[in-house]
Design a protein around this motif. Structure first.
Motif, short mmCIF file in Angstrom:
data_model
loop_
_atom_site.label_atom_id
_atom_site.label_comp_id
_atom_site.label_asym_id
_atom_site.label_seq_id
_atom_site.Cartn_x
_atom_site.Cartn_y
_atom_site.Cartn_z
N UNK A 176 0.83 -1.21 0.00
CA UNK A 176 0.00 0.00 0.00
C UNK A 176 0.86 1.26 0.00
N UNK A 177 1.92 1.25 0.82
CA UNK A 177 2.80 2.41 0.92
C UNK A 177 3.51 2.68 -0.40
N UNK A 178 3.94 1.60 -1.06
CA UNK A 178 4.62 1.73 -2.35
C UNK A 178 3.67 2.27 -3.41
N UNK A 179 2.43 1.78 -3.41
CA UNK A 179 1.44 2.25 -4.38
C UNK A 179 1.20 3.75 -4.20
N UNK A 180 1.09 4.20 -2.95
CA UNK A 180 0.89 5.63 -2.69
C UNK A 180 2.07 6.44 -3.20
N UNK A 181 3.28 5.94 -2.97
CA UNK A 181 4.48 6.65 -3.42
C UNK A 181 4.50 6.76 -4.94
N UNK A 227 -7.67 -2.76 12.81
CA UNK A 227 -8.14 -3.68 11.78
C UNK A 227 -7.59 -3.29 10.41
N UNK A 228 -7.57 -2.00 10.11
CA UNK A 228 -7.06 -1.52 8.82
C UNK A 228 -5.59 -1.88 8.64
N UNK A 229 -4.79 -1.62 9.67
CA UNK A 229 -3.35 -1.89 9.57
C UNK A 229 -3.10 -3.39 9.40
N UNK A 230 -3.84 -4.22 10.13
CA UNK A 230 -3.65 -5.67 10.00
C UNK A 230 -4.17 -6.19 8.66
N UNK A 231 -5.00 -5.40 7.98
CA UNK A 231 -5.46 -5.76 6.64
C UNK A 231 -4.55 -5.17 5.56
N UNK A 232 -3.51 -4.46 5.97
CA UNK A 232 -2.56 -3.90 5.01
C UNK A 232 -2.93 -2.55 4.47
N UNK A 233 -3.84 -1.83 5.12
CA UNK A 233 -4.24 -0.49 4.68
C UNK A 233 -3.51 0.57 5.50
N UNK A 234 -3.11 1.65 4.85
CA UNK A 234 -2.50 2.76 5.56
C UNK A 234 -3.57 3.46 6.40
N UNK A 235 -3.14 4.13 7.46
CA UNK A 235 -4.11 4.69 8.41
C UNK A 235 -4.01 6.22 8.44
N UNK A 236 -5.11 6.91 8.76
CA UNK A 236 -5.08 8.37 8.86
C UNK A 236 -4.47 8.82 10.19
N UNK A 237 -3.16 8.85 10.24
CA UNK A 237 -2.44 9.25 11.45
C UNK A 237 -1.04 9.70 11.05
N UNK A 238 -0.32 10.30 12.00
CA UNK A 238 1.05 10.74 11.72
C UNK A 238 1.94 9.53 11.44
#
Length: 781
Positions: free
Chosen positions: A49-54, A350-361
């Motif tokens: 997910x992080x790579x896709x965003x980049x 739940x989002x993080x354990x599903x591999x989704x980035x989270x709305x936080x710092x």
């Protein structure tokens, strides 16, 4: 986790990700998206997910438009079942996407974007250019079989066109001669045969075959006998055309059959790429970041926001759990903020354990839990029945039976719905039971007894949601370490309730409870002060750290440049010495040869010229070395000098103890050896004439970074404009604007402003250690 997934509304997150997929291939994977307890799987999914965003921020979305699921077509081709033109067209479009993705990956490499997961996926795609060409040569974008598909088809269609032209010619003649028997002069088709519209009363005298009748019965569509043979011939050509098209489709199907395995691989990989970029697009939508994951049950959320609440109104909060304390008890009146906090922690986990980035710092940290349990219901009503209590207790019993040491448990209004004394005792007992078993727990409650429980246990901490007495509304800001308090008296007073009534009410409150309330009030006030001081310190630390990193980068760059220049000087010196030595050896060799041969005819001036040449060469080397490191005058503080190794001008500040000079180079002060300095001139200081001239002093309070994250667009632009004025007065050469990732609107606004600012020389995205694409480095003129 099924119950928690439903209660915390994880499926709404999935629906949004599903809508961001480019095709059904990615949507199939979203359907199975769920939290994982496998550490490697979680890390891989987050990296994906992080790579896709980049990639999206650097180059845009992956080219996947027009791709359809060809799985059924592959299965049919495998058993030689003839594929339709549309199925073949779908295969061609999928192969086109493969070639587009490979080009997209090459562009990423060109702009130096590191994307190992995406690159690996693209490398596993199989280019089938020959198959794509074969399909495109036969079928156009609408699924029509082209005349060029075969010479036989081209010939048949020419015959069809010729026959149709002859039929129309004859029918036009019929229309012209028998117009009085026709309802209109339009030639049409019925049952794939050309006919004319004949009046009902003339159908028996017209001559020909009736093929259809109008709904009114006034018109009969008759095939004149003049064109019967031609229509028959046309039908034969159409049959031949269908046979030839079928032959072409079967040939293409057999070609597809050769590559069914490669096509199946492409379908699988394209589905994964589509899914990956859907997660990246969702991360951009919520301004998501990749949290650090651990297996120690530690949660450290910084500026966390609930993803299902409008980002314009949601209040970010800092939440820590699992390190110093394993239980958080959030107390205070119902305001909605307590339940939002529970849901934020649970949903982001739940989002993080599903591999989704989270709305936080980006400094946030989350744990991988075996189970996430949630007992959250609508407890905002005034009346609570026994059935409500029973429902909650049934759920809690189920949780108690299944909890493990690596569980996260969320209790909303624990113990509510029954007698307050019994409910409070039950709540404390449940928290003790969970705490002893090592699980992580966040619970909300009205009961003041739970505030004391948190004070009496080192691994339990109080928290509350801040309430603004002035506006009579919650701020939704979580205050960790400060228990909630009832604001009934304060709210009633502001609403106009008489003081006499309030005095009587306070008298009814037990002394012990009053003292507790006073203590809580003092703690809350002190907590707010400390929280404000912490925020200021954090901001100052961030600025100091940013300056430190900037100076370290500049010093490293300076040292690297200095080493490079010195190395160039050494190389140049060695080359000059080598040349001089060769010239000297040649002169000596010439002299020895002359002597050996007793060449008495050698002229004195020739010998003199050779010796002079040697001296000039030696003098040239000496002058070059002097020019590399010399001073034309004794150096003193304030002189302007040239740093020879850097080829940059600077101003002398002071001489150090070891004999070096401290030199001001732009914003930097650097120690330079005296032999590396060349005197230029005395520093000219402008004197104040006292006639009203304004002298701008540097604003030493302005930082070299401006953080615009979380600002509204208009406010951010105003802050940026004011900041640029300040840094220009301060004389800075390089500053950094932090705008984050988000939707990209803020980044685009910053870049648009910088392009128009005449004082900006250039700007670029931050590099490694500079904030990446979430920051822009600005060079000023």
């Amino acid at each position: 986790m099924k119950q928690a997934i439903q209660i915390l509304e994880f499926n709404k997150i999935k629906q949004t990700v599903d809508s961001l997929c480019a095709c059904s291939l990615g949507q199939k994977r979203v359907e199975y998206l769920s939290p994982s307890i496998d550490e490697k799987q979680v890390e891989y999914s987050l990296n994906q997910s992080d790579e896709a965003l980049k990639i999206i921020l650097a180059l845009g979305e992956a080219p996947l438009g027009g791709v359809t699921d060809i799985t059924e077509a592959i299965k049919r081709a495998k058993i030689s079942a003839m594929l339709s033109a549309q199925e073949l067209l779908g295969i061609s479009r999928l192969l086109y996407a493969v070639s587009q993705l490979k080009t997209f990956s090459e562009r990423l490499n060109e702009i130096k974007v590191d994307a190992p997961i995406f690159s690996s996926q693209v490398n596993s795609l199989v280019s089938l250019n020959s198959l794509q060409t074969a399909i495109n040569d036969c079928i156009d974008e609408t699924g029509y079989i082209l005349d060029s598909a075969s010479s036989e088809l081209r010939s048949i269609r020419r015959s069809i066109q010729s026959t149709e032209a002859r039929i129309k010619e004859k029918l036009n003649h019929v229309v012209s001669e028998r117009r009085n028997k026709l309802t209109n002069g339009i030639v049409t088709i019925r049952n794939e045969r050309y006919v004319v519209p004949v009046r009902a009363e003339a159908k028996n005298t017209f001559g020909g075959t009736v093929h259809d009748q109008s709904s009114s019965g006034n018109t009969y569509f008759i095939e004149p006998k003049e064109v019967v043979d031609l229509n028959n011939k046309l039908q034969e050509y159409h049959v031949e055309e269908r046979r030839e098209i079928e032959r072409i489709l079967r040939a293409l199907t057999e070609e597809v059959k050769k590559f069914v395995d490669a096509l199946a691989v492409n379908v699988e990989v394209l589905g994964e790429i589509d899914f990956m970029f859907a997660k990246g697009k969702y991360a951009r939508l919520i301004n998501g970041t990749r949290p650090k994951m651990n297996t120690k049950g530690i949660i450290r959320l910084v500026a966390a926001r609930h993803p299902l609440i409008d980002q314009k109104v949601v209040v970010p909060n800092d939440i820590e759990l699992g390190d110093e304390y394993t239980t958080i008890v959030i107390t205070g009146p119902n305001t909605g903020g307590k339940t939002v906090t529970l849901k934020t922690v649970g949903l982001l986990t739940l989002m993080a354990q599903a591999g989704l980035l989270i709305p936080a710092h980006e400094t946030s940290q989350l744990a991988i839990f075996d189970h996430v349990f949630a007992d959250i219901g609508d407890e905002q009503s005034i009346e609570q029945s026994l059935s409500t209590f029973s429902s909650h207790m049934t759920n809690i019993v189920r949780i108690m039976e299944r909890l493990t040491v690596n569980s996260l448990i969320l209790f909303d209004e624990l113990g509510a719905g029954t007698d307050p004394k019994e409910g409070a005792s039950l709540a404390i007992s449940i928290l003790d039971y969970v705490k002893v078993r090592g699980a992580r727990t966040i619970a909300t409650s009205h009961y003041p007894e739970l505030k004391a429980y948190a004070y009496e246990n080192d691994d339990v901490i109080n928290a509350s949601v801040e309430f603004n007495i002035e506006t009579l509304s919650p701020t939704y800001r979580l205050l960790v370490g400060v228990p909630g308090r009832s604001n009934a008296f304060e709210i009633s007073k502001r609403l106009g309730l008489k003081e006499a009534i309030l005095t009587t009410a306070r008298a009814y409150v037990e002394t012990e409870r009053t003292e507790m309330t006073d203590l809580i009030t003092k703690l809350e006030d002190r907590g707010l002060e400390l929280d404000h001081e912490i925020q200021l310190l954090q901001k100052q630390n961030q600025e100091v750290e940013a300056m430190r990193l900037d100076y370290e980068r500049k010093i490293a760059k300076f040292e690297a440049e200095r080493e490079r220049v010195l190395e160039d000087i050494k190389k140049e010196a060695f080359e000059n010495i080598r040349q001089a030595k060769e010239e000297a050896e040649q002169i000596v060799a010439d002299l020895r040869q002359a002597k050996k041969m007793a060449d008495l005819s050698i002229k004195d001036h020739e010998l003199t010229e050779k010796l002079t040449s040697l001296k000039k060469s030696e003098a040239k080397q000496a002058e070059q070395f002097k020019r590399k490191a010399r001073n034309k005058a004794p150096l003193k503080a304030g002189d302007e000098v040239m740093v020879l190794s850097l080829n940059r001008q600077g101003e002398l500040i002071e001489k150090t103890k070891n004999g070096d000079w401290m030199v001001q180079l732009g914003m930097m002060k650097v120690n330079i050896k005296e032999e590396d300095l060349e005197y230029l001139r005395q520093s000219v200081k402008k004197k104040d004439s006292g006639k009203g001239k304004m002298i701008h002093k540097r604003n030493t309070n302005v930082g070299i970074q401006l953080d615009l994250r979380g600002e509204r667009y208009e406010d951010a632009m105003l802050r940026l404009d004011k900041y640029m004025d300040e840094v220009l007065l301060a004389g800075y050469q390089t500053v950094t604007i932090i705008h984050g990732h988000g939707t990209g609107a803020l980044r685009q606004g910053v870049h648009k402003y910088l392009k128009k600012n005449k004082h900006v020389a250039s700007f670029r995205f931050g590099g490694a250690g500079e904030g990446g694409t979430g920051a822009t480095v600005v060079e000023l003129k």
